[in-house]
Scaffold this motif. Structure first.
Motif, PDB file in Angstrom:
ATOM      1  N   GLU A  73       0.839  -1.202   0.000  1.00 10.33           N
ATOM      2  CA  GLU A  73       0.000   0.000   0.000  1.00 10.33           C
ATOM      3  C   GLU A  73       0.875   1.254   0.000  1.00 10.33           C
ATOM      4  OE1 GLU A  73      -3.466   0.394   0.222  1.00 10.33           O
ATOM      5  OE2 GLU A  73      -3.569  -1.756  -0.253  1.00 10.33           O
ATOM      6  N   ARG A 124       2.440   2.053  -3.263  1.00 12.26           N
ATOM      7  CA  ARG A 124       1.517   2.584  -4.269  1.00 12.26           C
ATOM      8  C   ARG A 124       1.082   4.000  -3.949  1.00 12.26           C
ATOM      9  NH1 ARG A 124      -1.986  -2.152  -6.267  1.00 12.26           N
ATOM     10  NH2 ARG A 124      -3.811  -1.074  -5.473  1.00 12.26           N
ATOM     11  N   TYR A 182      -8.153 -10.013  -2.709  1.00 11.25           N
ATOM     12  CA  TYR A 182      -8.288  -8.755  -1.961  1.00 11.25           C
ATOM     13  C   TYR A 182      -9.754  -8.526  -1.682  1.00 11.25           C
ATOM     14  CZ  TYR A 182      -3.509  -7.509  -3.231  1.00 11.25           C
ATOM     15  OH  TYR A 182      -2.154  -7.480  -3.370  1.00 11.25           O
ATOM     16  N   LEU A 210     -12.444  -5.858  -1.497  1.00 11.11           N
ATOM     17  CA  LEU A 210     -12.755  -4.449  -1.779  1.00 11.11           C
ATOM     18  C   LEU A 210     -14.155  -4.210  -1.260  1.00 11.11           C
ATOM     19  CD1 LEU A 210     -11.479  -3.318  -5.295  1.00 11.11           C
ATOM     20  CD2 LEU A 210     -11.008  -2.304  -3.055  1.00 11.11           C
ATOM     21  N   ALA A 237      -6.955 -11.528  -7.416  1.00  8.30           N
ATOM     22  CA  ALA A 237      -5.830 -10.953  -8.152  1.00  8.30           C
ATOM     23  C   ALA A 237      -4.965 -12.064  -8.747  1.00  8.30           C
ATOM     24  CB  ALA A 237      -5.001 -10.068  -7.241  1.00  8.30           C
ATOM     25  N   PRO A 243      -2.267  -7.943 -19.702  1.00  8.45           N
ATOM     26  CA  PRO A 243      -2.992  -6.680 -19.700  1.00  8.45           C
ATOM     27  C   PRO A 243      -3.044  -6.065 -18.304  1.00  8.45           C
ATOM     28  CG  PRO A 243      -4.503  -8.531 -19.928  1.00  8.45           C
ATOM     29  CD  PRO A 243      -3.127  -9.096 -20.010  1.00  8.45           C
ATOM     30  N   SER A 244      -3.415  -4.819 -18.267  1.00 11.97           N
ATOM     31  CA  SER A 244      -3.514  -4.118 -16.989  1.00 11.97           C
ATOM     32  C   SER A 244      -4.548  -4.801 -16.098  1.00 11.97           C
ATOM     33  CB  SER A 244      -3.916  -2.666 -17.250  1.00 11.97           C
ATOM     34  OG  SER A 244      -3.933  -1.981 -16.043  1.00 11.97           O
ATOM     35  N   GLY A 245      -4.192  -4.976 -14.843  1.00 13.61           N
ATOM     36  CA  GLY A 245      -5.111  -5.598 -13.901  1.00 13.61           C
ATOM     37  C   GLY A 245      -5.073  -7.109 -13.927  1.00 13.61           C
ATOM     38  N   SER A 246      -4.160  -7.676 -14.685  1.00 12.39           N
ATOM     39  CA  SER A 246      -4.116  -9.134 -14.783  1.00 12.39           C
ATOM     40  C   SER A 246      -3.389  -9.776 -13.596  1.00 12.39           C
ATOM     41  CB  SER A 246      -3.452  -9.544 -16.099  1.00 12.39           C
ATOM     42  OG  SER A 246      -2.158  -8.984 -16.166  1.00 12.39           O
ATOM     43  N   GLY A 247      -2.764  -8.963 -12.756  1.00 13.80           N
ATOM     44  CA  GLY A 247      -2.139  -9.505 -11.550  1.00 13.80           C
ATOM     45  C   GLY A 247      -0.625  -9.572 -11.600  1.00 13.80           C
ATOM     46  N   LYS A 248      -0.005  -8.891 -12.553  1.00 11.13           N
ATOM     47  CA  LYS A 248       1.455  -8.946 -12.704  1.00 11.13           C
ATOM     48  C   LYS A 248       2.161  -8.404 -11.463  1.00 11.13           C
ATOM     49  CE  LYS A 248       1.398  -6.240 -16.308  1.00 11.13           C
ATOM     50  NZ  LYS A 248      -0.041  -5.902 -16.422  1.00 11.13           N
ATOM     51  N   SER A 249       1.751  -7.210 -11.062  1.00 11.71           N
ATOM     52  CA  SER A 249       2.406  -6.604  -9.890  1.00 11.71           C
ATOM     53  C   SER A 249       2.151  -7.445  -8.645  1.00 11.71           C
ATOM     54  CB  SER A 249       1.889  -5.187  -9.669  1.00 11.71           C
ATOM     55  OG  SER A 249       2.205  -4.392 -10.782  1.00 11.71           O
ATOM     56  N   THR A 250       0.942  -7.949  -8.537  1.00  8.97           N
ATOM     57  CA  THR A 250       0.617  -8.771  -7.371  1.00  8.97           C
ATOM     58  C   THR A 250       1.534  -9.992  -7.309  1.00  8.97           C
ATOM     59  OG1 THR A 250      -1.675  -8.073  -7.624  1.00  8.97           O
ATOM     60  CG2 THR A 250      -1.268  -9.929  -6.167  1.00  8.97           C
ATOM     61  N   GLU A 264       8.052  -3.109 -14.468  1.00  3.76           N
ATOM     62  CA  GLU A 264       8.101  -2.152 -15.577  1.00  3.76           C
ATOM     63  C   GLU A 264       9.263  -1.178 -15.435  1.00  3.76           C
ATOM     64  OE1 GLU A 264       4.426  -0.662 -16.986  1.00  3.76           O
ATOM     65  OE2 GLU A 264       3.265  -2.071 -15.781  1.00  3.76           O
ATOM     66  N   HIS A 290       5.699  -4.235 -20.268  1.00  6.58           N
ATOM     67  CA  HIS A 290       4.919  -4.120 -21.508  1.00  6.58           C
ATOM     68  C   HIS A 290       5.865  -3.941 -22.679  1.00  6.58           C
ATOM     69  CE1 HIS A 290       1.085  -3.834 -19.524  1.00  6.58           C
ATOM     70  NE2 HIS A 290       1.519  -2.847 -18.740  1.00  6.58           N
TER      71      HIS A 290
HETATM   72  N1  LIG Z   1      -4.530  -3.704  -2.366  1.00  3.43           N
HETATM   73  C1  LIG Z   1      -5.474  -4.091  -3.224  1.00  3.43           C
HETATM   74  N2  LIG Z   1      -6.769  -4.063  -2.829  1.00  3.43           N
HETATM   75  C2  LIG Z   1      -7.733  -4.461  -3.675  1.00  3.43           C
HETATM   76  N3  LIG Z   1      -7.530  -4.896  -4.913  1.00  3.43           N
HETATM   77  C3  LIG Z   1      -6.259  -4.927  -5.360  1.00  3.43           C
HETATM   78  C4  LIG Z   1      -5.168  -4.534  -4.532  1.00  3.43           C
HETATM   79  N4  LIG Z   1      -4.038  -4.676  -5.235  1.00  3.43           N
HETATM   80  C5  LIG Z   1      -4.410  -5.148  -6.445  1.00  3.43           C
HETATM   81  N5  LIG Z   1      -5.726  -5.285  -6.508  1.00  3.43           N
HETATM   82  C6  LIG Z   1      -6.472  -5.794  -7.665  1.00  3.43           C
HETATM   83  O1  LIG Z   1      -5.858  -6.964  -8.119  1.00  3.43           O
HETATM   84  C7  LIG Z   1      -5.837  -6.987  -9.526  1.00  3.43           C
HETATM   85  C8  LIG Z   1      -4.432  -7.131 -10.033  1.00  3.43           C
HETATM   86  O2  LIG Z   1      -3.700  -5.960  -9.758  1.00  3.43           O
HETATM   87  P1  LIG Z   1      -2.181  -5.731 -10.203  1.00  3.43           P
HETATM   88  O3  LIG Z   1      -1.729  -4.463  -9.628  1.00  3.43           O
HETATM   89  O4  LIG Z   1      -1.419  -6.934  -9.878  1.00  3.43           O
HETATM   90  O5  LIG Z   1      -2.340  -5.573 -11.767  1.00  3.43           O
HETATM   91  P2  LIG Z   1      -1.198  -5.347 -12.842  1.00  3.43           P
HETATM   92  O6  LIG Z   1      -1.227  -6.522 -13.717  1.00  3.43           O
HETATM   93  O7  LIG Z   1       0.077  -5.021 -12.177  1.00  3.43           O
HETATM   94  O8  LIG Z   1      -1.763  -4.091 -13.624  1.00  3.43           O
HETATM   95  P3  LIG Z   1      -0.930  -2.864 -14.256  1.00  3.43           P
HETATM   96  O9  LIG Z   1      -0.387  -3.357 -15.569  1.00  3.43           O
HETATM   97  O10 LIG Z   1      -1.971  -1.831 -14.437  1.00  3.43           O
HETATM   98  O11 LIG Z   1       0.102  -2.500 -13.283  1.00  3.43           O
HETATM   99  C9  LIG Z   1      -6.498  -5.723  -9.998  1.00  3.43           C
HETATM  100  O12 LIG Z   1      -7.836  -6.018 -10.321  1.00  3.43           O
HETATM  101  C10 LIG Z   1      -6.440  -4.820  -8.806  1.00  3.43           C
HETATM  102  O13 LIG Z   1      -7.568  -3.998  -8.799  1.00  3.43           O
END
Ligand SMILES: Nc1ncnc2c1ncn2[C@@H]1O[C@H](COP(=O)(O)OP(=O)(O)OP(=O)(O)O)[C@@H](O)[C@H]1O
Ligand SMILES: [Mg+2]
Lengths: 436, 248
Positions: A431, A434, B33, B35, B42, B61-68, B189, B221
């Protein structure tokens, strides 16, 4: 290892405080003023109390002071053109104290008059005390030159006098006082001795109010110094009747034998019983309530008590201001923590434990309060000095107040630093990373 | 896919390291997560094994969970379910202190937005991770200086982040990630905020690290990174949708 950590944590703390110099300074102001006001207020309180105690101790802790006062019913009756008003202490009262109370060591009867005194072409208003040779035994005066009134003087109603240094200053200026003749009323008196002033020169403090030669206080107000003359001489030359000219009702005559009797008890423990005996005796022989008894040790107790309350009140006000300062610090630290959320995230990602983050922010708060505390102590020491210098008020800085103020500020540092540091340590690393 | 499954089996069965054993492995790892009332999945049952010295790109793609996923690998978070072994240790069982220690010792992070600390200069920024490992001041300063020189910032030791270009900042971040000689370098990234020229600099450095035998995992990307990687893992909606082995 531990010291190494402490050193680097402190270094880091100083660095980030220095980054926000202005904010850090403003934040510490609360602590600075808090600490300095605790110290200054306690110093002022302590000073006032010490001064009061000294003044009272001067009056003699073994003394019982009995004064003549105009009885209330007679005060109302002044309107009448009635001839002579008689009240107050008498020679027989003094005699009775001496003879019938075994605890009594010394009895001093005094006549106190307000007079003009002449020397060459100079004139001052002064207080004339008709007294006995043993008066110095219970009064706070010290012989500076020559001698005091002797029993020979008293026996032969000599026209001699002893002046105090204030009279010397104002009346003789550069002349050598001993052997000079001064004129009081229509007679001349030869100066045989010089004594120290009854009160310290700087302040005829109102703490003495009603405790010294109280009845003549109002007259004594503008008078300079005191002149001591044998009681017998005063009695002979000035009589016992005083005439007051009051506007509408014309002349008013009063007869008072003695304005004051001071009794010295054998020891401090006997002061209260003696006081009671005197009260009983006077009550039996006086129909009117025309006397008033004061005991300095009772005043002393009172003074100590009021000094204590004074200190508590001042101390609490100051402590509250410290508390407010502490809350201010907490507020700023909370803002700092949220502002640096990202930094916290970075540090956590790089291996910082919760404890490391906690220490980092706690040390910043502690540094702030420490700096504030030290500056506050410096200011707190300077302020009483300025008060003493400019307001002529006695102040006493006690080590205890320094320790107290510093302790409070350190405690506040830990107390109010804890929560922001805890918040920082428990942020979620992701958190925080970010956080924008 | 099969290969990672096998490796996982090995870990589970033998419980000890051997040469072929992956440096990290995940089994049925999920992350949810909350929400408000809604549960966001994720990551869904990820199975993954990565060998020491691999260069991996994670795309999707964005939101696919890469960062997670990357954060999970970097021990910044606990999985909701499933297991994650890092160097033979089950990370999902460790407490916060231990995770911090692992991050400091074995992981080097590189972020899209550089994430340097503004009040510290270049050397001090590189020193941060060594600080938490308790490395003595002199040794850490020496190492930080060497690393700064390694990424071509030997002339900028006492500059602060805002006095540097984006590319330079990212190079400081790489130097910082290398400070504790980590097992794995994770990059989210790394070229995302850079122009292509500075991006190329970073790519060159990453390639060099790979050649030196570091394990690199990079979310990207950027097709160029993907083309340099040995393996590309594609994520879609929290699942691994495709893995491409690009080794020649
Ligand atoms: N702390 C959190 N609380 C709630 N949902 C979360 C949290 N962190 C991530 N998410 C959700 O988990 C999913 C994956 O998020 P993540 O950040 O891993 O995406 P990403 O692939 O890295 O996207 P981007 O390319 O935009 O960075 C998303 O739907 C995001 O909304
Ligand atoms: Mg992402």
């Amino acid at each position: 290892m531990f010291l190494f950590r402490v050193k680097r944590t402190v270094k880091l703390g100083i660095k980030s405080l220095w980054m926000h110099r202005m904010r850090s300074i403003l934040t510490t102001l609360g602590i600075i003023f808090g600490v300095s006001s605790v110290i200054a207020m306690l110093a002022i309180g302590e000073g006032a109390s010490k001064h009061a105690q000294e003044q009272i101790a001067k009056m003699g802790s073994q003394n019982i002071i009995i004064k003549s006062v105009k009885p209330p019913e007679d005060q109302e009756a002044t309107g009448q053109q009635q001839s002579l008003l008689e009240y107050g202490l008498t020679y027989s009262d003094a005699e009775r104290f001496r003879n019938s109370i075994p605890e009594v060591e010394v009895v001093v009867p005094n006549r106190i008059l307000s007079k003009k005194v002449w020397y060459r072409n100079r004139r001052i208003d002064t207080t004339v005390i008709g007294t006995v040779p043993w008066y110095p035994e219970l009064a706070p005066i010290e012989l500076k030159m020559g001698r005091f009134i002797s029993s020979v003087d008293t026996h032969y109603t000599q026209g001699i006098c002893v002046v105090d240094e204030m009279v010397v200053d104002k009346l003789f200026v550069f002349d050598y006082p001993l052997g000079q003749d001064v004129k009081i009323g229509s007679d001349y008196y030869r100066v045989v001795g010089v004594v120290s002033p009854y009160e310290s020169k700087s302040n005829g403090n109102n703490l003495n109010n009603g405790a010294s030669s109280g009845q003549t206080q109002s007259q004594e107000g503008t008078n300079v110094g005191r002149i001591y003359i044998p009681l017998t001489t005063v009695r002979n030359r000035f009589g016992e009747i005083s005439i007051q000219i009051s506007g509408s009702s014309g002349a008013n005559a009063e007869r008072v034998e003695l304005q004051e009797i001071i009794v010295k008890a054998g020891n401090i423990g006997k002061v209260l019983p003696t006081r009671d005996i005197i009260d009983t005796l006077l009550d039996r022989f006086h129909k009117k309530a025309d006397y008033q008894i004061t005991i300095p040790i009772a005043l002393l107790k009172q003074a100590k008590e009021s000094a204590r309350i004074f200190s508590i009140v001042l101390g609490s006000i100051a402590a509250i201001s410290l508390l407010v300062g502490g809350i201010g610090i907490m507020n700023i630290m909370l803002a700092t923590v949220s502002e640096r959320t990202r930094e916290i995230g970075i540090r956590r990602a790089l291996g910082a434990k919760k404890r490391d983050i906690m220490l980092q922010f706690l040390s910043e708060t502690l540094l702030l309060t420490l700096i504030g505390g030290i500056s506050g102590i410096i200011l707190g020491v300077v302020m009483p000095l300025l008060v003493t210098h400019f307001a002529n008020m006695p102040t006493v800085i006690t080590v205890y107040s320094l320790v107290l103020a510093f302790g409070i500020s350190a405690t506040i540092g830990v107390m109010f630093g804890m929560y922001p540091a805890y918040r920082a340590a428990n942020m979620d690393p992701i958190e925080s990373l970010r956080h924008e | 896919m099969d290969k990672s499954e096998e490796a996982m089996q090995q870990v589970a069965e033998n419980g000890k390291l051997n040469k072929d054993m992956p440096i990290l492995s995940m089994k049925k790892l999920s992350k949810n997560y909350l929400l408000g009332e809604v549960e966001v999945h994720a990551l869904r049952e990820i199975n993954l094994a990565i060998q020491e010295g691999e260069y991996i790109a994670i795309m999707g793609p964005s939101g696919s969970g890469k960062s997670t996923l990357l954060n999970m690998i970097g021990c910044l978070d606990h999985p909701s379910s499933g297991s994650y072994y890092l160097g033979g240790e089950d990370v999902s069982l460790l407490d916060d202190n231990r995770l911090s220690l692992i991050r400091g010792e074995r992981i080097g992070f590189i972020f899209q937005s550089f994430n340097l600390i503004n009040q510290l200069n270049v050397v001090e920024n590189i020193e941060v991770s060594m600080y938490y490992q308790g490395i003595a001041e002199r040794a850490s300063f020496k190492r930080a200086k060497e690393l700064a020189e390694l990424v071509g910032l030997g002339e900028r030791l006492h500059h602060r982040p805002f006095e540097l270009s984006g590319g330079q900042q990212q190079r400081v971040a790489i130097a910082r990630a290398l400070a504790n000689d980590p097992l794995i370098i994770l990059a989210d990234e790394p070229t995302g905020n850079l122009d292509s020229e500075s991006g190329t600099d970073i790519l060159v450095i990453l390639d060099r690290l790979h050649k030196e035998g570091k394990t690199l995992i990079s979310v990207t990307h950027d097709e160029r990174i993907a083309s340099h990687a040995e393996r590309v893992i594609h994520l879609f909606d929290g699942k691994i949708s495709k893995q491409e082995d690009q080794r020649v």
